[in-house]
Design an enzyme around this catalytic site. Structure first.
Site, PDB file in Angstrom:
ATOM      1  N   TYR A  69      26.885  45.005  -8.487  1.00 16.79           N
ATOM      2  CA  TYR A  69      26.268  44.111  -8.242  1.00 16.79           C
ATOM      3  C   TYR A  69      24.988  43.869  -9.400  1.00 16.79           C
ATOM      4  CZ  TYR A  69      28.236  43.674  -3.534  1.00 16.79           C
ATOM      5  OH  TYR A  69      28.872  43.557  -2.738  1.00 16.79           O
ATOM      6  N   SER A  70      25.430  44.396 -10.545  1.00 13.60           N
ATOM      7  CA  SER A  70      24.508  44.648 -11.493  1.00 13.60           C
ATOM      8  C   SER A  70      23.845  43.243 -12.117  1.00 13.60           C
ATOM      9  CB  SER A  70      25.129  45.267 -12.930  1.00 13.60           C
ATOM     10  OG  SER A  70      24.266  45.312 -13.948  1.00 13.60           O
ATOM     11  N   ASN A  71      22.539  43.269 -11.981  1.00 14.53           N
ATOM     12  CA  ASN A  71      21.858  41.979 -12.657  1.00 14.53           C
ATOM     13  C   ASN A  71      22.016  42.125 -14.171  1.00 14.53           C
ATOM     14  OD1 ASN A  71      20.816  41.176 -10.317  1.00 14.53           O
ATOM     15  ND2 ASN A  71      19.023  42.291 -10.285  1.00 14.53           N
ATOM     16  N   HIS A  72      21.980  43.092 -14.627  1.00 17.43           N
ATOM     17  CA  HIS A  72      21.998  43.361 -16.287  1.00 17.43           C
ATOM     18  C   HIS A  72      23.388  42.800 -16.733  1.00 17.43           C
ATOM     19  CE1 HIS A  72      22.237  45.243 -20.171  1.00 17.43           C
ATOM     20  NE2 HIS A  72      23.258  45.731 -19.942  1.00 17.43           N
ATOM     21  N   LEU A  73      24.576  43.038 -16.019  1.00 12.16           N
ATOM     22  CA  LEU A  73      25.745  42.187 -16.525  1.00 12.16           C
ATOM     23  C   LEU A  73      25.620  40.959 -16.630  1.00 12.16           C
ATOM     24  CD1 LEU A  73      28.629  44.362 -14.659  1.00 12.16           C
ATOM     25  CD2 LEU A  73      27.983  44.767 -17.077  1.00 12.16           C
TER      26      LEU A  73
END
Length: 293
Positions: A69-73
């Site tokens: 659930y990475s916002n960074h990805l």
């Protein structure tokens, strides 16, 4: 990234919060979520100098790491698409490869990111030379952006956040995942009149004290600014919630028509309100809460 239309400095919006006003505390939201619709908040600030370094070195591919659930990805994938760079996302959790993509990973894939799922044990050694060599054998030449985007370049990119708030707040609150935003924010504030307060969103987030110090040392040569962490508001751990957080976020959204993002922002706001109720802030204190996404 500076060539991509964006909104800086981000707005600072004062809110009427009765519980805080009763103890003489003023709250404003630093709306970094409005910097760019696809690369919001601390992601823009943390990626800006990393992308510039990659392009200057002649790279055309960014490779980075994150959870499901990475916002960074998602932000890295969007930046790559906007700037014409290829992106690769190494995702923690080999078992996820056979499942339908969740909305976060689906968005990253739609922006052209190649997703590579690895076991949790392999993910733990992702920055070791042999692991990186195996990734180069698979994906070719790339520029590595660390998990969460946090490195010395990211910290330097977040200094502007602190500078934008000089003279406008006494305390600046921010949620913390990997520590890069807090490291740069604190360095940009006026140490004689301001302090930064970080709220780890991971259970056992005390390790971030060392991480923030390391990032500041690498970016600025040593500790900068006045900052501290309060690890009581992880609400069960990363991407987890509890009844207290859900009730707080729902009430906040009802008062202001703005639903606080649950993984980071809601926990930080809960922390601010709890500390105010505990008497942690002197009457007259101006708090700026950073909406990172």
């Amino acid at each position: 990234m500076d060539a991509v239309p964006h909104r800086l400095p981000s707005p600072l919006e004062e809110l009427a919060e009765p519980a805080l006003e009763r103890v003489g505390v003023r709250l404003a939201l630093k709306r970094d979520d409005l910097i760019h619709p696809r690369i919001p908040g601390n992601k823009w600030r943390k990626l800006r100098l990393n992308v510039a370094e990659a392009v200057a070195a002649g790279h055309d591919t960014l490779l980075t790491f994150g959870g499901a659930y990475s916002n960074h990805l998602r932000a890295t994938a969007a930046a790559g698409r906007l700037l014409g760079l290829a992106t690769v996302g190494v995702v923690r959790g080999e078992e996820l490869a056979d499942r339908p993509l969740n909305p976060s990973l689906a968005r990253a894939a739609a922006d052209g990111m190649r997703l590579w799922f690895v076991s949790r044990s392999a993910y733990r050694v992702k920055h070791e030379p042999r692991a990186l060599e195996e990734l180069r054998e698979r994906f070719g030449r790339f520029f590595v952006v660390p998990e969460g985007g946090s490195n010395a370049a990211a910290a330097r990119g977040c200094v502007a956040l602190g500078r934008e708030l000089r003279g406008r707040a006494d305390v600046v609150a921010v949620a913390c995942g990997t520590g890069g935003t807090l490291a740069g924010l604190a360095a940009g504030l006026d140490p004689s009149a301001q302090r930064a307060l970080g709220f780890p969103v991971l259970k056992g987030g005390g390790f971030l004290n060392g991480e923030v110090e390391r990032l500041q040392r690498e970016a600025f040569g040593g500790r900068r600014g006045r900052w501290e962490l309060d690890g009581r508001f992880h609400c069960g751990g990363y991407a987890r919630s509890d009844e207290r957080l859900r009730e707080f976020a729902g009430a906040f959204a009802a008062r202001h028509g703005l639903a606080p993002e649950p993984v980071y922002v809601a926990k930080m706001l809960l922390g601010v309100h709890t500390l105010a109720a505990e008497g942690a802030f002197a009457p007259g204190t101006r708090i700026a809460a950073v909406v990172t996404g």
